[in-house]
Design an enzyme around this catalytic site. Structure first.
Site, PDB file in Angstrom:
ATOM      1  N   GLY A 134       0.856  -1.252  -0.028  1.00  0.00           N
ATOM      2  CA  GLY A 134      -0.126  -0.177  -0.068  1.00  0.00           C
ATOM      3  C   GLY A 134       0.793   1.292   0.068  1.00  0.00           C
ATOM      4  N   PRO A 135       0.270   2.529  -0.231  1.00  0.00           N
ATOM      5  CA  PRO A 135       1.058   3.567  -0.178  1.00  0.00           C
ATOM      6  C   PRO A 135       1.607   4.253   1.178  1.00  0.00           C
ATOM      7  CG  PRO A 135      -1.120   3.879  -1.126  1.00  0.00           C
ATOM      8  CD  PRO A 135      -1.268   2.591  -0.694  1.00  0.00           C
ATOM      9  N   GLY A 156      -0.918   2.742   6.948  1.00  0.00           N
ATOM     10  CA  GLY A 156      -1.224   1.838   8.181  1.00  0.00           C
ATOM     11  C   GLY A 156      -0.688   0.221   8.259  1.00  0.00           C
ATOM     12  N   GLU A 171      -6.380  33.475  -9.803  1.00  0.00           N
ATOM     13  CA  GLU A 171      -7.303  32.802  -8.986  1.00  0.00           C
ATOM     14  C   GLU A 171      -8.843  32.696  -9.029  1.00  0.00           C
ATOM     15  OE1 GLU A 171      -5.920  30.272  -7.376  1.00  0.00           O
ATOM     16  OE2 GLU A 171      -3.887  31.075  -7.473  1.00  0.00           O
TER      17      GLU A 171
END
Length: 667
Positions: free
Chosen positions: A234-235, A239, A458
């Site tokens: 996982g990234p 966890g 913006e």
């Protein structure tokens, strides 16, 4: 009981090297003490002459022609206790001298003593004896001290080579020993599955491993075999290591924890030796679990980036790991767990069934998972009633568990800085702004001309996003500088989706071009502030053409992961030119589309830009008040919450959609 364990952990552990240090200090100290071990009182020649005149001196010895030792008579010590009380304490049955004094030059001392004796009667005269005492300690120390220093230096070097102090690999003779940390009944891990949130599917997989270790007959009775290896993929920040710690806390079996880099050493063969030693210890402790964090440090595919004729230590370590994993039977209860965020570089032999049988993908949490993670982290934070995990999870799409923990910690720190008793939504909004955009640069001086360019840039993003159907919901637009080089940004709340259509990608590209388009429409020229916008648009355009097959001319092909380097392209030069041409056509078309939209909505563009120059920050409610409601309804699953003047920040930069900012000149 727990207090006693804590005290034992905190107390200093005995080290045998302390004994050597004490002995060395003792011998060095002896070198500075008198050689004879004399404890007598030092006096001067005048005091000695007074003792001689009273007839209290029994014997006088001159040692090594340097100092004199005075022995008193027994009658003087008994009858003159007050005068010679120090002498009675320092002597042992009159076997040691009572007083000493330096004689100075021997010739002068001899003449002074002769003059003293000439003036005295015979019974009081003192006759001196000259003696020589050998200094036996100095030669020994001169021999032993250099040798001891060499030994200590050798021990220090060997400890450094072996990986530092502490642990079985600290000495040169134990360099091949495993450096894994063992957690058992004496050193339990306090993390359990209740501390792991948002990973329900992954927890079910590893809970089966824990259940097998506790009740092995339940599975072996039916002929089942537990997987030898479990690989967590996982990234970063999702966890993986936390889940492994929870397994250690729940399994109630020995748990060996080690990093992949701990196997790599400067000596050839050390990594393989440590692998063998690790599995040997695991077999002795079975049933148990071995956890290798960042296994890609030793598990890279063999044969890549190796020198001709060179001996790659990592390959030797990997070969030994493959042999050990294939060697131990599954009914012994030795299970190998590993974690990595780079599964693409692992060796295929490591990933085959029989080694890492089970691969558990741990992705970024969804809406429900983020809510559970927030509930876990908010347990330790004093929050007001306005803070709800559900609302926070909606505000943080794409956040991993580590990022959520960072947001909660930042909110608590901000509330403490503001001298609040509880953390409220205002603190969480500010924390999200801090995490996403960086630290607010309040003292950054920007000229009025540059500030006007930033405001229109913006405002262009805001107007394009407002009037494009597939644009993500706008949350906030600001010209307050944050972080490094960020002069302003527009924040959006993207929808959590797994499939993106062509129209959605084109609208996002057009919205991203809104800033540069506004500069050209208003000022007739562009600036360097659109660097991040151009980077996003270029990546999206190349992905559409060369990865997702969304271009009619190039066709339904995908070159994702096939282009290893610039010299071995998976397509011809003609195809490369076609890809470049189609990407340029898509980019130019969306830029012209953005300019056309801004020319049509120039009045709205002027209104928002002027309000930005005045207020610096505008939220969704402000945009609705200034230019009216959005012509396209927001998606139903986007619940935009408001709390006073602050609203929801956008998705972080790790999510590849709908983040935007005006960058300063960073090149």
């Amino acid at each position: 009981m727990e207090n006693n364990q804590d005290n034992n952990k905190n107390s200093a552990k005995f080290n045998p090297y302390w004994i050597y240090g004490v002995l060395a200090l003792f011998f060095i100290g002896l070198n500075f003490l008198p050689i004879t071990g004399n404890t007598s009182e030092p006096i001067n020649f005048e005091k000695f002459a007074e003792m001689v005149n009273e007839g209290d001196v029994e014997k006088l010895e001159v040692v090594n022609s340097k100092y004199a030792q005075i022995y008193l008579t027994e009658s003087a010590i008994k009858n003159k206790k007050e005068k010679y009380k120090d002498a009675s304490k320092s002597s042992f049955a009159n076997k040691r001298p009572h007083y000493t004094f330096d004689i100075g030059p021997p010739e002068n001392f001899a003449s002074d003593l002769k003059a003293l004796n000439d003036a005295l009667p015979v019974e009081k005269k003192v006759f001196v004896s000259y003696i020589e005492k050998a200094n036996w300690l100095s030669p020994i120390l001169s021999l032993l001290l250099p040798l001891a220093l060499l030994v200590l230096l050798w021990i220090f070097i060997m400890r450094r080579v072996g990986g530092g102090a502490g642990g079985p690999g600290a000495q040169i003779f134990n360099i091949g020993k495993s450096k894994a940390t063992l957690f058992d009944q004496n050193s339990k891990v306090n993390i359990t599955f209740s501390d792991v949130a948002g990973l329900d599917e992954a927890k079910e997989e590893v809970m089966e491993v824990v259940d097998f270790l506790k009740n092995p007959k339940k599975y072996t009775a039916l002929g089942g075999k537990i997987p030898k290896g479990v690989l967590l993929i996982g990234p970063p920040g999702t966890g993986k290591t936390l889940l492994a710690k929870a397994v250690a806390g729940e399994a109630e079996v020995p748990f060996f924890s080690i990093s992949g880099s701990d196997f790599v050493e400067m000596f050839v063969g050390v990594g393989a030796s440590r692998v063998r030693d690790l599995f040997r210890q695991a077999r002795e402790k079975a049933p148990c679990i071995i956890f290798i964090d960042e296994i890609d440090a030793i598990g890279r595919a063999r044969g890549r980036n190796t020198m001709q004729g060179g001996n790659d230590e990592r390959e030797n370590t990997l070969n030994q790991l493959l042999v050990e994993m294939d060697g131990f039977p599954t009914d012994k209860g030795v299970i190998l767990m590993a974690a990595t965020n780079r599964p693409d570089v692992l060796d295929p032999a490591l990933m085959r069934p029989g080694r890492f049988d089970r691969q558990i993908a741990i992705d970024r949490p969804d809406l429900k998972g983020r809510e559970e993670i927030f509930r876990v982290h908010l347990q330790n934070i004093k929050t007001s009633d306005t803070v709800t995990p559900m609302e926070l999870s909606e505000m943080t799409p794409g956040f991993a568990g580590a990022e959520i923990a960072n947001v909660c910690n930042e909110a608590a720190l901000i509330a403490a800085r503001r001298n609040k008793d509880m953390v409220d939504m205002d603190d969480f909004n500010y924390a999200l702004d801090r995490v996403i955009g960086g630290l607010e640069k309040k003292n950054k001086l920007i000229s009025p001309e540059e500030k006007e360019i930033i405001a229109y840039h913006e405002a262009g993003h805001a107007v394009c996003g407002w009037y494009l159907e597939h644009a993500s919901p706008l949350v906030k637009v600001t010209i307050v500088p944050r972080g490094i080089g960020t002069l302003g940004y527009a924040q959006y709340l993207p929808k959590e989706e797994y499939i993106t259509r062509t129209a959605q990608l084109l609208d996002r590209m057009c919205m991203t071009f809104g800033g540069r388009g506004a500069e050209e429409v208003i000022f007739g020229k562009v600036s360097t502030g659109a660097q991040s916008d151009l980077d996003q648009v270029t990546k999206m355009a190349y992905s559409m053409v060369a990865v997702f097959g969304m271009n009619e001319k190039v066709g339904q092909v995908s070159f994702y992961g096939m282009q290893s380097d610039s010299f071995n392209k998976p397509y011809s030069e003609e195809t490369a030119g076609m890809i470049d041409a189609e990407v340029r056509n898509i980019v130019n078309a969306q830029f012209e589309r953005a300019k056309a939209l801004l020319i049509e909505r120039r009045n709205e563009l002027e209104i928002i830009a002027k309000q930005l120059l005045e207020k610096e920050v505008l939220h969704k409610s402000d945009i609705e008040r200034l230019i009216g409601p959005r012509p396209y309804a927001w998606p139903d699953d986007h619940k935009i919450h408001h709390n006073g003047t602050l609203t929801i920040p956008a998705v972080p930069a790790s999510v590849p959609v709908a983040t935007d900012g005006l960058n300063g000149e960073q090149n």
